[in-house]
Motif scaffolding. Structure first.
Motif, PDB file in Angstrom:
ATOM      1  N   SER A   1       0.824  -1.206   0.000  1.00  0.00           N
ATOM      2  CA  SER A   1       0.000   0.000   0.000  1.00  0.00           C
ATOM      3  C   SER A   1       0.861   1.261   0.000  1.00  0.00           C
ATOM      4  CB  SER A   1      -0.985   0.003   1.170  1.00  0.00           C
ATOM      5  OG  SER A   1      -0.317  -0.283   2.360  1.00  0.00           O
TER       6      SER A   1
ATOM      7  N   HIS B   1       1.830   2.022  -3.529  1.00  0.00           N
ATOM      8  CA  HIS B   1       0.770   2.719  -4.268  1.00  0.00           C
ATOM      9  C   HIS B   1       0.657   4.170  -3.835  1.00  0.00           C
ATOM     10  CE1 HIS B   1      -1.298  -0.375  -6.690  1.00  0.00           C
ATOM     11  NE2 HIS B   1      -0.585  -1.158  -5.921  1.00  0.00           N
ATOM     12  N   TYR B   2       0.857   4.402  -2.524  1.00  0.00           N
ATOM     13  CA  TYR B   2       0.780   5.775  -2.023  1.00  0.00           C
ATOM     14  C   TYR B   2       1.884   6.621  -2.655  1.00  0.00           C
ATOM     15  CZ  TYR B   2       0.809   9.644   1.258  1.00  0.00           C
ATOM     16  OH  TYR B   2       0.768  10.883   1.813  1.00  0.00           O
TER      17      TYR B   2
ATOM     18  N   LEU C   1       0.175   5.806 -10.903  1.00  0.00           N
ATOM     19  CA  LEU C   1      -0.836   4.753 -10.838  1.00  0.00           C
ATOM     20  C   LEU C   1      -2.272   5.239 -10.809  1.00  0.00           C
ATOM     21  CD1 LEU C   1       0.985   2.448  -8.291  1.00  0.00           C
ATOM     22  CD2 LEU C   1       0.702   2.063 -10.713  1.00  0.00           C
ATOM     23  N   VAL C   2      -2.460   6.506 -10.416  1.00  0.00           N
ATOM     24  CA  VAL C   2      -3.841   6.958 -10.257  1.00  0.00           C
ATOM     25  C   VAL C   2      -4.603   6.790 -11.560  1.00  0.00           C
ATOM     26  CG1 VAL C   2      -5.196   9.066 -10.130  1.00  0.00           C
ATOM     27  CG2 VAL C   2      -3.637   8.495  -8.302  1.00  0.00           C
ATOM     28  N   ALA C   3      -5.753   6.131 -11.453  1.00  0.00           N
ATOM     29  CA  ALA C   3      -6.515   5.816 -12.650  1.00  0.00           C
ATOM     30  C   ALA C   3      -7.693   6.758 -12.846  1.00  0.00           C
ATOM     31  CB  ALA C   3      -7.029   4.382 -12.563  1.00  0.00           C
ATOM     32  N   THR C   4      -7.972   7.609 -11.848  1.00  0.00           N
ATOM     33  CA  THR C   4      -9.156   8.450 -11.924  1.00  0.00           C
ATOM     34  C   THR C   4      -9.036   9.471 -13.039  1.00  0.00           C
ATOM     35  OG1 THR C   4      -9.300   8.245  -9.548  1.00  0.00           O
ATOM     36  CG2 THR C   4     -10.668   9.915 -10.566  1.00  0.00           C
TER      37      THR C   4
ATOM     38  N   VAL D   1      -5.388   9.889   1.794  1.00  0.00           N
ATOM     39  CA  VAL D   1      -4.451   8.779   1.921  1.00  0.00           C
ATOM     40  C   VAL D   1      -5.078   7.501   1.377  1.00  0.00           C
ATOM     41  CG1 VAL D   1      -3.311   7.299   3.590  1.00  0.00           C
ATOM     42  CG2 VAL D   1      -3.149   9.757   3.820  1.00  0.00           C
TER      43      VAL D   1
ATOM     44  N   PHE E   1      -5.141   7.582  -2.395  1.00  0.00           N
ATOM     45  CA  PHE E   1      -3.848   7.347  -3.044  1.00  0.00           C
ATOM     46  C   PHE E   1      -3.454   5.871  -2.968  1.00  0.00           C
ATOM     47  CE2 PHE E   1      -2.583  11.945  -1.895  1.00  0.00           C
ATOM     48  CZ  PHE E   1      -3.375  12.405  -2.928  1.00  0.00           C
ATOM     49  N   MET E   2      -3.772   5.245  -1.801  1.00  0.00           N
ATOM     50  CA  MET E   2      -3.397   3.835  -1.675  1.00  0.00           C
ATOM     51  C   MET E   2      -4.240   2.960  -2.583  1.00  0.00           C
ATOM     52  SD  MET E   2      -2.534   3.466   2.300  1.00  0.00           S
ATOM     53  CE  MET E   2      -1.046   4.205   2.949  1.00  0.00           C
TER      54      MET E   2
ATOM     55  N   ASP F   1      -5.219   3.976  -5.670  1.00  0.00           N
ATOM     56  CA  ASP F   1      -5.090   4.533  -7.022  1.00  0.00           C
ATOM     57  C   ASP F   1      -6.256   5.426  -7.409  1.00  0.00           C
ATOM     58  OD1 ASP F   1      -2.833   3.115  -7.057  1.00  0.00           O
ATOM     59  OD2 ASP F   1      -3.517   1.557  -8.425  1.00  0.00           O
ATOM     60  N   ARG F   2      -6.780   6.149  -6.439  1.00  0.00           N
ATOM     61  CA  ARG F   2      -7.798   7.153  -6.734  1.00  0.00           C
ATOM     62  C   ARG F   2      -7.200   8.506  -6.375  1.00  0.00           C
ATOM     63  NH1 ARG F   2     -11.493   7.188  -3.156  1.00  0.00           N
ATOM     64  NH2 ARG F   2     -10.675   5.701  -1.666  1.00  0.00           N
ATOM     65  N   ILE F   3      -8.022   9.590  -6.440  1.00  0.00           N
ATOM     66  CA  ILE F   3      -7.471  10.874  -6.018  1.00  0.00           C
ATOM     67  C   ILE F   3      -8.302  11.551  -4.935  1.00  0.00           C
ATOM     68  CG2 ILE F   3      -5.999  11.580  -7.916  1.00  0.00           C
ATOM     69  CD1 ILE F   3      -8.350  12.724  -9.286  1.00  0.00           C
TER      70      ILE F   3
ATOM     71  N   MET G   1     -11.817  16.420  -4.848  1.00  0.00           N
ATOM     72  CA  MET G   1     -11.041  17.364  -5.642  1.00  0.00           C
ATOM     73  C   MET G   1     -11.783  18.663  -5.906  1.00  0.00           C
ATOM     74  SD  MET G   1      -8.061  16.299  -6.361  1.00  0.00           S
ATOM     75  CE  MET G   1      -7.463  17.244  -7.736  1.00  0.00           C
ATOM     76  N   GLU G   2     -13.079  18.716  -5.639  1.00  0.00           N
ATOM     77  CA  GLU G   2     -13.864  19.826  -6.186  1.00  0.00           C
ATOM     78  C   GLU G   2     -14.115  20.977  -5.224  1.00  0.00           C
ATOM     79  OE1 GLU G   2     -14.911  20.490  -9.274  1.00  0.00           O
ATOM     80  OE2 GLU G   2     -13.588  18.842  -9.774  1.00  0.00           O
TER      81      GLU G   2
ATOM     82  N   LYS H   1      -8.853  25.651  -3.913  1.00  0.00           N
ATOM     83  CA  LYS H   1      -9.111  24.225  -3.795  1.00  0.00           C
ATOM     84  C   LYS H   1      -7.900  23.452  -3.318  1.00  0.00           C
ATOM     85  CE  LYS H   1     -12.483  23.761  -7.473  1.00  0.00           C
ATOM     86  NZ  LYS H   1     -12.714  23.148  -8.761  1.00  0.00           N
TER      87      LYS H   1
ATOM     88  N   LYS I   1      -3.701  21.218  -7.638  1.00  0.00           N
ATOM     89  CA  LYS I   1      -4.490  20.907  -8.820  1.00  0.00           C
ATOM     90  C   LYS I   1      -4.540  19.414  -9.062  1.00  0.00           C
ATOM     91  CE  LYS I   1      -5.379  24.144 -12.434  1.00  0.00           C
ATOM     92  NZ  LYS I   1      -4.725  25.271 -12.971  1.00  0.00           N
TER      93      LYS I   1
ATOM     94  N   PHE J   1      -3.268  16.582  -7.071  1.00  0.00           N
ATOM     95  CA  PHE J   1      -3.521  15.530  -6.083  1.00  0.00           C
ATOM     96  C   PHE J   1      -4.125  16.019  -4.777  1.00  0.00           C
ATOM     97  CE2 PHE J   1      -0.647  13.373  -8.903  1.00  0.00           C
ATOM     98  CZ  PHE J   1      -1.238  12.137  -8.982  1.00  0.00           C
ATOM     99  N   TRP J   2      -3.718  17.184  -4.316  1.00  0.00           N
ATOM    100  CA  TRP J   2      -4.189  17.593  -2.993  1.00  0.00           C
ATOM    101  C   TRP J   2      -5.269  18.652  -3.092  1.00  0.00           C
ATOM    102  CZ3 TRP J   2      -3.243  14.760   1.142  1.00  0.00           C
ATOM    103  CH2 TRP J   2      -2.170  13.875   1.085  1.00  0.00           C
TER     104      TRP J   2
ATOM    105  N   PHE K   1      -0.808   8.806  10.408  1.00  0.00           N
ATOM    106  CA  PHE K   1      -0.627   8.266   9.071  1.00  0.00           C
ATOM    107  C   PHE K   1      -0.466   6.746   9.117  1.00  0.00           C
ATOM    108  CE2 PHE K   1       2.236   6.787   5.729  1.00  0.00           C
ATOM    109  CZ  PHE K   1       1.491   7.123   4.620  1.00  0.00           C
TER     110      PHE K   1
ATOM    111  N   TRP L   1      -2.602   4.029   7.319  1.00  0.00           N
ATOM    112  CA  TRP L   1      -1.894   3.059   6.480  1.00  0.00           C
ATOM    113  C   TRP L   1      -2.380   1.635   6.812  1.00  0.00           C
ATOM    114  CZ3 TRP L   1       4.130   2.624   7.190  1.00  0.00           C
ATOM    115  CH2 TRP L   1       4.682   1.845   6.148  1.00  0.00           C
TER     116      TRP L   1
END
Lengths: 439, 364
Positions: A22, A25-26, A32-35, B53, B56-57, B59-61, B64-65, B72, B75, B77-78, B321, B325
């Protein structure tokens, strides 16, 4: 006991392996981000493989598109649309205007400027019916067989529903004004129509179209009856009936509607005697627009201070002059309109008086038609049975009339043209001769 | 050592109010407000942090909005830093539902008991040298005791909801928290045996003089691992979240709660996470000491109360964290596995640790 420690060891191992995975991936999120952040980013549209060439496919119904430079503003697509999602407004340049709307890619000369071409895609049902009648093939569904003209577009979502009204025509204001669309522009903005500068004379006088004389019918006071009578009167006059025949037709129509009373006898009598057509004679130096019908000046109404009153008065004025009423009738109709709206004040009275008999007294109302050549009724030519001959005769008639020739000259010219074309039979000659008798 | 309450009383005394009772009330109210603010801010920040967190683990973000005043955050990731603020507002204005068949008095009381438990714990936790609301001689013991009150609130919440999921969740939670208090207590006792004091200030002072506990001895390191694992279980977080267990029990003992009361549960949960992290950093990672002190480097301008606050929060954030994790790495334990892990693995190791550390202390 050995298994117990072994279990703890494997547990620890998988614990660390899991944490490593994990954390990997972090850390490599950038890779890796697929969004896909949808409204901000979009997937590219993939080439489709549907087993055959897209060009052979009849139509891909994804979105309507208009190549506005090819549009001639013929309104065929508007008529074809079953849901009325297309709106076209076009500005026709006045005769003699220098404005050139351009040509289409097929080489057709455009006759007008398309000032507005909106397709409301919230209403569009993708039936494709509008694309068939288009003479210039300028409205079409994007993609598929048309992909050469416009790329396919599957998704055209918008934040606001209003943005789904696609506005294809976007001429600049200067262009619209150049095409003579100042009135259109003003109307669109909700302003009163701009006054035409007096220094700019019309290039050509209005053609001398015979006008129907409504004066006798306007004497009817009841509104319903009057409109009925006017309808019958117009129909009769258009059919080329004589004054007495017209009177009979009007009377009949009113009787059928149960509106006829003995009060109207005098009116019918006046219809019977009236001159049905007035000729708005071609007086070349006259400014037709500024001096309509009775030679009244609408600008005099600008003296009215109250905005509402002025609006009503102008509306009534325009309506009356359009019908070809003479000065008195116009003033009377303005007065009635204002009285109905309870706006008739002394001020208005003074203005109307001025309107009726302006100080400068430009042209006497009745003088205009009289000085012009006696009217020839083109409708007489409808008696010619052969279509080709009739068309030729009418064309010549109009050309001659526009040239300001005398009735006798017109008749001879028409006859000569037909003779040249080998179309003149004794029967037709008689009809053409009757032109003069009728006048 | 001074506590915040003592210093404030001194200041009020020097202002010449003369009325010590009024000064005490004022000092308590101010300290309480500060602690409450820390808890609330922690909840808001931690939820955002957790969502990011976890995203990211996986594979998403994440969010964001939503921004604050149009800002915001980053741009790529955070972004979306206003998300939890908006969620908080949403939670607070939500309809507050009490089931018809619920025991209403208990149901209303339960979230406040849980909240009070974490609030009371905060009072004994020093945030820097001398920056503690009330400095107890028996700080470690007090925190263990105050933290245990929370389980009463959980059982009340589960019982009063009159819902089978809630009751199951409450029972599991009670079993879990009571079980995992033991390894926590035993691993903390190791430190107490070595230092010879229950006061947090003394523990940190000992580490400043000797060395930080997680590198003190192999046994202390094992105790540190046991503490972290049992601490995660104490806060009912994945992989020890069987009281909540979305896939089995809907939301466990929180099933029937909504809106404001539910947000209090949420706030308490994240406050507990922070408390567990701060205690871990005080007891095993040198608290407010600068990390350079491990290598014997003493930079004078890196010490002092404000720097202490910075160091302690850096360490705590690291632990927060780590807990996230864990949460986004491991699947949930089964109930029997949970009990096995506690009673048959953690407790024997912690007990053995105690014996070995005593021998270690005798030798060295």
């Amino acid at each position: 006991m050995g298994e117990y420690f072994k279990n703890i060891y494997t547990g620890l191992q998988s614990f660390i392996a899991g944490l490593q995975l994990s954390l990997h991936h972090y850390h490599s999120r950038k890779k890796l981000v697929a969004t896909l952040q949808y409204p901000h980013e979009k997937w590219p549209v993939e080439e489709r493989h549907i087993g055959f060439d897209l060009q052979e496919y009849n139509v891909v119904r994804s979105r309507l598109h208009v190549d506005i430079n090819d549009c001639i503003g013929c309104n065929q697509c508007v008529r074809a649309c079953p849901v009325d999602c297309i709106t076209i407004e076009s500005v026709k340049p006045p005769k003699g205007s220098e404005f050139d709307p351009g040509t289409t890619s097929n080489g057709t000369q455009k006759r007008m400027l398309v000032a507005r071409f909106d397709i409301d895609l919230t209403e569009c049902m993708f039936c494709n019916l509008c694309t068939y009648p288009c003479p210039e093939d300028c409205i079409y569904m994007v993609g598929g067989p048309n992909s050469a003209k416009h790329q396919i577009e599957y998704e055209y979502s918008k934040r606001d529903r209003k943005d789904l009204i696609f506005r294809f025509a976007n001429p600049s204001e200067e262009e619209i004004i150049a095409a003579g669309g100042a009135d259109y522009l003003a109307k669109k903005k909700g302003l009163p129509p701009p006054e035409k500068p007096a220094a700019e004379p019309k290039a050509k006088p209005k053609t001398a179209e015979p006008k129907i004389n409504y004066e006798p019918v306007n004497a009817i006071t009841d509104r319903m009856t009057r409109s009925l009578a006017k309808k019958a009167y117009t129909a009769a006059v258009r059919a080329g009936k004589t004054a007495s025949e017209t009177a009979v037709a009007v009377k009949q129509a009113l009787e059928e509607a149960g509106k006829y009373s003995s009060d109207l006898d005098t009116v019918m009598e006046s219809i019977g005697k009236a001159e049905l057509m007035t000729q708005a004679g071609p007086a070349p130096e006259k400014k037709v627009v500024e001096q309509p019908a009775g030679g009244l000046d609408i600008k005099l109404l600008n003296d009215l201070t109250d905005r509402m009153t002025r609006g009503i008065a102008k509306k009534a004025f325009m309506a009356a002059t359009r019908e070809g009423q003479d000065a008195k009738a116009v003033v009377r109709s303005i007065q009635t309109a204002l009285e109905a709206a309870d706006k008739f004040t002394d001020e208005v009275k003074a203005v109307l008086a001025k309107l009726e008999s302006p100080g400068e007294a430009p042209v006497k109302p009745a003088a205009a038609p009289k000085t012009a050549a006696p009217a020839l009724n083109i409708k007489v030519l409808n008696g010619i049975s052969d279509k080709m001959t009739r068309g030729l005769a009418k064309k010549t008639f109009m050309a001659a009339q526009r040239a300001g020739k005398s009735p006798a000259d017109i008749v001879t010219e028409v006859k000569e043209t037909l003779e040249d074309a080998g179309k003149l039979t004794p029967e037709f000659a008689k009809i053409i001769d009757s032109l003069r008798e009728d006048a | 050592m001074n506590s915040v309450i003592d210093s404030m009383m001194k200041i009020f005394g020097s202002l010449g109010t003369g009325n010590s009772a009024l000064g005490l009330v004022l000092a308590v109210v101010i300290a309480g407000l500060v602690v409450f603010t820390i808890m609330a801010v922690m909840a808001i920040v931690a939820v955002y942090f957790e969502r990011k967190v976890s995203a990211f683990m996986q594979d998403r973000i994440g969010p964001m909005e939503v921004g604050i005043f149009g800002f915001k955050g980053g741009k790529q990731f955070w972004g979306g830093i206003g998300q939890t603020l908006a969620d908080t507002v949403k939670l607070l204005v939500k309809e507050d539902i009490l089931p018809k068949e619920a025991d209403k008095k208990l149901m209303i009381m339960a979230p406040f008991i849980i909240f009070i438990a974490s609030f009371l714990t905060f009072i004994g936790v020093p945030l820097s040298d001398g920056l503690v609301v009330s400095d107890f001689n028996i700080g470690v013991f007090y925190i263990m005791a105050a933290g245990s009150i929370g389980v009463i609130g959980i059982i009340l919440a589960g019982w009063s909801s009159n819902n089978k999921w809630s009751l199951y969740g409450a029972l599991r939670s009670a079993a879990q928290i009571i079980s995992y208090e033991i390894p926590i207590g035993l691993s903390l006792m190791l430190v107490v045996i070595v230092v010879g004091s229950l006061n947090f200030g003394d523990i940190v002072a000992w580490q400043a003089d000797h060395r930080w506990f997680f590198i003190h001895s192999p046994f202390a390191f094992i105790a540190f691992i046991i503490y972290v694992i049992a601490g995660v279980a104490e806060t009912n977080r994945t992989p020890f979240d069987i009281p909540e267990a979305e896939s089995e029990l809907v939301a466990g003992w929180m099933t029937e709660y909504s809106g404001f009361r539910w947000s209090i549960f949420f706030m308490s949960e994240y406050a507990n996470v922070l408390i567990i992290s701060i205690i871990a950093s005080i007891i095993f990672l040198g608290g407010w000491l600068s990390p350079l002190a491990i290598f014997g480097v003493h930079v004078s301008w890196l010490e002092g109360p404000l720097w202490g606050l910075f160091w302690i929060f850096s360490k705590a954030v690291f632990f927060v964290f780590v807990m996230m994790w864990f949460r986004w790495t491991f699947p949930r334990l089964r109930v029997d596995q949970l009990m096995y892990f506690c009673w048959k693995v953690l407790i024997p190791f912690a007990l053995a640790n105690l014996i070995f550390i005593s021998v270690w202390e005798l030798i060295f």
